[in-house]
Design an enzyme around this catalytic site. Structure first.
Site, PDB file in Angstrom:
ATOM      1  N   LYS A   1      -3.767  -8.411  58.260  1.00 26.88           N
ATOM      2  CA  LYS A   1      -5.196  -8.338  58.554  1.00 26.88           C
ATOM      3  C   LYS A   1      -5.968  -9.264  57.621  1.00 26.88           C
ATOM      4  O   LYS A   1      -5.506  -9.526  56.512  1.00 26.88           O
ATOM      5  CB  LYS A   1      -5.688  -6.901  58.327  1.00 26.88           C
ATOM      6  CG  LYS A   1      -5.192  -5.904  59.337  1.00 26.88           C
ATOM      7  CD  LYS A   1      -5.811  -4.538  59.091  1.00 26.88           C
ATOM      8  CE  LYS A   1      -5.326  -3.510  60.101  1.00 26.88           C
ATOM      9  NZ  LYS A   1      -5.730  -3.791  61.493  1.00 26.88           N
TER      10      LYS A   1
ATOM     11  N   ASP B   1      -6.675   4.918  57.654  1.00 22.58           N
ATOM     12  CA  ASP B   1      -5.785   4.855  58.814  1.00 22.58           C
ATOM     13  C   ASP B   1      -4.879   6.092  58.910  1.00 22.58           C
ATOM     14  O   ASP B   1      -4.007   6.161  59.767  1.00 22.58           O
ATOM     15  CB  ASP B   1      -4.960   3.558  58.770  1.00 22.58           C
ATOM     16  CG  ASP B   1      -4.642   3.030  60.155  1.00 22.58           C
ATOM     17  OD1 ASP B   1      -5.306   3.461  61.117  1.00 22.58           O
ATOM     18  OD2 ASP B   1      -3.726   2.200  60.275  1.00 22.58           O
TER      19      ASP B   1
ATOM     20  N   ARG C   1       1.226   3.020  67.021  1.00 28.57           N
ATOM     21  CA  ARG C   1       1.972   3.472  68.200  1.00 28.57           C
ATOM     22  C   ARG C   1       3.469   3.590  67.894  1.00 28.57           C
ATOM     23  O   ARG C   1       4.169   4.377  68.520  1.00 28.57           O
ATOM     24  CB  ARG C   1       1.693   2.529  69.379  1.00 28.57           C
ATOM     25  CG  ARG C   1       2.063   1.103  69.114  1.00 28.57           C
ATOM     26  CD  ARG C   1       1.395   0.130  70.090  1.00 28.57           C
ATOM     27  NE  ARG C   1       0.006  -0.170  69.702  1.00 28.57           N
ATOM     28  CZ  ARG C   1      -0.790  -0.981  70.399  1.00 28.57           C
ATOM     29  NH1 ARG C   1      -0.367  -1.555  71.510  1.00 28.57           N
ATOM     30  NH2 ARG C   1      -2.018  -1.206  69.984  1.00 28.57           N
TER      31      ARG C   1
ATOM     32  N   ASP D   1      -3.011   0.418  55.948  1.00 22.86           N
ATOM     33  CA  ASP D   1      -2.570  -0.521  56.983  1.00 22.86           C
ATOM     34  C   ASP D   1      -2.985  -1.944  56.614  1.00 22.86           C
ATOM     35  O   ASP D   1      -4.126  -2.339  56.836  1.00 22.86           O
ATOM     36  CB  ASP D   1      -3.181  -0.102  58.332  1.00 22.86           C
ATOM     37  CG  ASP D   1      -2.714  -0.995  59.481  1.00 22.86           C
ATOM     38  OD1 ASP D   1      -1.782  -1.805  59.263  1.00 22.86           O
ATOM     39  OD2 ASP D   1      -3.277  -0.868  60.584  1.00 22.86           O
TER      40      ASP D   1
HETATM   41  N1  BES Z   1      -5.395   0.841  62.272  1.00 23.10           N
HETATM   42  C1  BES Z   1      -5.601  -0.194  63.210  1.00 23.10           C
HETATM   43  C2  BES Z   1      -6.722   0.111  64.199  1.00 23.10           C
HETATM   44  C3  BES Z   1      -8.102   0.063  63.643  1.00 23.10           C
HETATM   45  C4  BES Z   1      -8.802  -1.107  63.607  1.00 23.10           C
HETATM   46  C5  BES Z   1      -8.726   1.215  63.238  1.00 23.10           C
HETATM   47  C6  BES Z   1     -10.091  -1.149  63.130  1.00 23.10           C
HETATM   48  C7  BES Z   1     -10.005   1.184  62.762  1.00 23.10           C
HETATM   49  C8  BES Z   1     -10.696  -0.004  62.718  1.00 23.10           C
HETATM   50  C9  BES Z   1      -4.335  -0.426  64.029  1.00 23.10           C
HETATM   51  O1  BES Z   1      -3.146  -0.190  63.372  1.00 23.10           O
HETATM   52  C10 BES Z   1      -4.350  -1.854  64.418  1.00 23.10           C
HETATM   53  O2  BES Z   1      -4.260  -2.674  63.555  1.00 23.10           O
HETATM   54  N2  BES Z   1      -4.472  -2.125  65.707  1.00 23.10           N
HETATM   55  C11 BES Z   1      -4.521  -3.444  66.187  1.00 23.10           C
HETATM   56  C12 BES Z   1      -3.696  -3.525  67.454  1.00 23.10           C
HETATM   57  C13 BES Z   1      -3.488  -4.916  67.951  1.00 23.10           C
HETATM   58  C14 BES Z   1      -2.578  -5.676  67.016  1.00 23.10           C
HETATM   59  C15 BES Z   1      -2.891  -4.852  69.329  1.00 23.10           C
HETATM   60  C16 BES Z   1      -5.980  -3.797  66.466  1.00 23.10           C
HETATM   61  O3  BES Z   1      -6.706  -2.945  66.949  1.00 23.10           O
HETATM   62  O4  BES Z   1      -6.372  -4.900  66.164  1.00 23.10           O
HETATM   63 ZN    ZN Z   2      -3.214   1.143  61.851  1.00 20.12          ZN
HETATM   64 MN    MN Z   3      -2.481  -1.891  62.290  1.00 19.80          MN
END
Ligand code: BES
Ligand code: ZN
Ligand code: MN
Length: 496
Positions: free
Chosen positions: A267, A278, A341, A260
């Site tokens: 990121k 992920d 999601r 991811d």
């Molecule tokens: N895979 C990430 C969630 C994640 C973050 C898992 C840190 C483990 C550690 C997910 O796909 C993600 O990036 N979520 C975002 C959502 C946001 C953009 C609403 C997040 O949590 O920042």
């Molecule tokens: Zn993710």
């Molecule tokens: Mn993500």
């Protein structure tokens, strides 16, 4: 790693042919005068000399003692032999012994083993002795091969508990293996091959769909995430049939983002390597299938894994793009990093065709869940009280804990948009809950639960690595289901 249990007195265990021995000593109990074996004598001498305090967690390490065949011995005090106590006692004892490179380890408990205590001891030892090797040119393989538990009394219940613990450990370690692998050694195609390899045998089936199949199904949300990746997506459908085909299955859905980057909403660089984990949800589904294959419980289970990378690219989705999910609902992708999601929602719609008794999705879904619950408990979201309770109890029994989070409708307010039926993100507040509210829109046709394992599936820092969670929780849940069904005489499943 192989586990066995035998009935033996301590005076006999010390003569067993072992490389190392752990003795769980009851705290506050000095050796009684009748116990004249050399080990009990050493313990009472150490207590008298003030070198061993009989309180929980205290360890006395010994080497090459006369009359004790195992060269390395660790005596560790345990207060009341609860699973938690046993788990920490084993970890403390193992850190005193791990340099011994023991192959054959004995574990003696003064007193009675409980099934859950034995499970805790076995999984603690497995956890402590685990080592990742796949991408090392000179790997340090695990030396510990055999663990021999001894106790004054051994029942058939304990033997079964140990066999179950062994199968769960195999599942947990498979999940760790896949989650730990770097993304170039765990592509969607490789995950699909792993699923195929697991689904050998008469009770199993595995079907793997590619981009064209997924397009035909109308999985517009899943496809949208995959369109920026050069690695082709896979949609993995696994089936385990342990009960009559008339029995509706439990469907498990595992998020399989093999890397991811965040996509165009990219990121930051720091710790981005951790996004190889992920696909921990997917890895836990593979782990469950591994354990099912070993235990063959009387239950039907379907595993669904939407697997893809989330990459930035000339063809990648852009913030503001609107896509149509398999359910027909349109989604405005305001943040391409909220991709989990998007792949899950189409898998949840696909799950409807199995007429499931329930669907549980497992996903490293939100950083917000890490902030809310840390690495101790997974976030549990469900609109079904019975399912939530069963999962919570499975967590408690297995030590693989979760915590129920709220799902009130006002949490969904932020997902409203003028440009589609729903947006894929809300504001920063309650991010783990708003993600669950998004998923809930696609899971109305069956009892549903969602486990956010972003905090629990791996550890950061020096001891960086996958934990294999929540394989143990899911297996305890499934085994309890199989047992409950077997008790209903009219529809008795075949014995496990
Ligand atoms: N895979 C990430 C969630 C994640 C973050 C898992 C840190 C483990 C550690 C997910 O796909 C993600 O990036 N979520 C975002 C959502 C946001 C953009 C609403 C997040 O949590 O920042
Ligand atoms: Zn993710
Ligand atoms: Mn993500």
């Amino acid at each position: 790693m192989n586990f066995e249990i035998q009935k033996r007195a301590l005076s006999r265990v010390i003569r067993d042919d072992l490389d190392a021995l752990i003795v769980l000593w009851p705290a506050q109990t000095a050796a009684t005068p009748s116990e004249k074996d050399p080990l009990s004598t050493l313990v009472s001498q150490a207590v008298q000399a003030g070198d061993l305090e009989l309180k929980a967690g205290a360890v006395l390490a010994m080497y090459g003692q006369a009359g004790i065949k195992a060269r390395h011995v660790a005596v560790v005090c345990s207060q009341d032999n609860t699973p938690d106590q046993i788990r920490s006692a084993m970890l403390a004892a193992w850190s005193a012994l791990k340099a011994s490179k023991a192959k054959k380890l004995g574990v003696y408990l003064a007193g009675e083993w409980s099934a859950s205590g034995l499970d805790a001891a076995a999984s603690a030892l497995a956890q402590a002795s685990y080592s990742y090797t796949t991408t090392l040119s000179k790997p340090h393989h695990r030396t510990l091969k055999q663990v021999l538990f001894s106790a004054a009394e051994v029942s058939s219940e304990l033997c079964m508990a140990l066999a179950q613990a062994q199968a769960l450990i195999a599942g947990v370690e498979l999940a760790k293996e896949w989650a730990n692998r770097p993304a170039n050694h765990a592509t969607p195609t490789m995950l699909a091959q792993a699923a195929k390899a697991l689904a050998k045998g008469p009770s199993f089936k595995c079907e793997v769909l590619g981009p064209q199949d997924v397009a035909k199904l109308g999985m517009g949300a899943f496809l949208a995430v995959a369109q920026g990746a050069a690695e082709p997506l896979r949609f993995i459908v696994m089936r385990y049939n342990g009960a009559a085909s008339s029995q509706s299955p439990v469907v498990l859905v595992g998020k399989g983002i093999t890397f991811d980057t965040g996509g165009i909403s990219m990121k930051p660089a720091a710790e981005m390597d951790e996004m190889k984990y992920d696909m921990s949800g997917a890895a836990s589904v593979l782990g469950v299938f591994k354990a099912l294959g070993e235990l063959k419980p009387a239950i039907n289970v379907v595993g669904l894994i939407p697997a893809t990378e989330n990459m930035p690219d000339g063809l990648a989705i852009k913030p503001g793009d609107v896509v149509t999910s398999m359910s027909g609902q349109t989604i405005e992708i305001l943040n391409t990093d909220a991709e989990g999601r998007l792949v899950l929602c189409d898998a949840l719609t696909y799950a409807e065709r199995f007429k499931p008794q329930c669907v549980i999705d497992v996903a490293t879904l939100t950083g917000a869940c890490v902030i809310a619950l840390g690495g101790v408990r997974s976030g549990l979201f469900s609109s079904d009280d019975e399912l939530a309770l069963q999962l919570q109890q499975a967590g408690d029994r297995s030590g693989d804990l979760c915590w129920r989070m709220p799902m009130d409708d006002p949490y969904a307010e932020g997902l409203k948009t003028r440009f589609a039926d729903v947006a894929n993100v809300a504001g920063r507040a309650a991010g783990a809950v708003t993600a669950a509210k998004f998923l809930q829109r696609f899971a109305h046709k069956y009892p549903w639960a969602h486990l956010d394992i972003a905090g629990t599936a791996w550890k950061s820092g020096a001891a960086k690595g996958a934990t294999g969670r929540p394989v143990a929780l899911l297996m305890h849940y499934l085994l309890a289901k199989a047992k409950a069904k077997a008790k209903v005489p009219a529809r008795a499943g075949r014995p496990a």
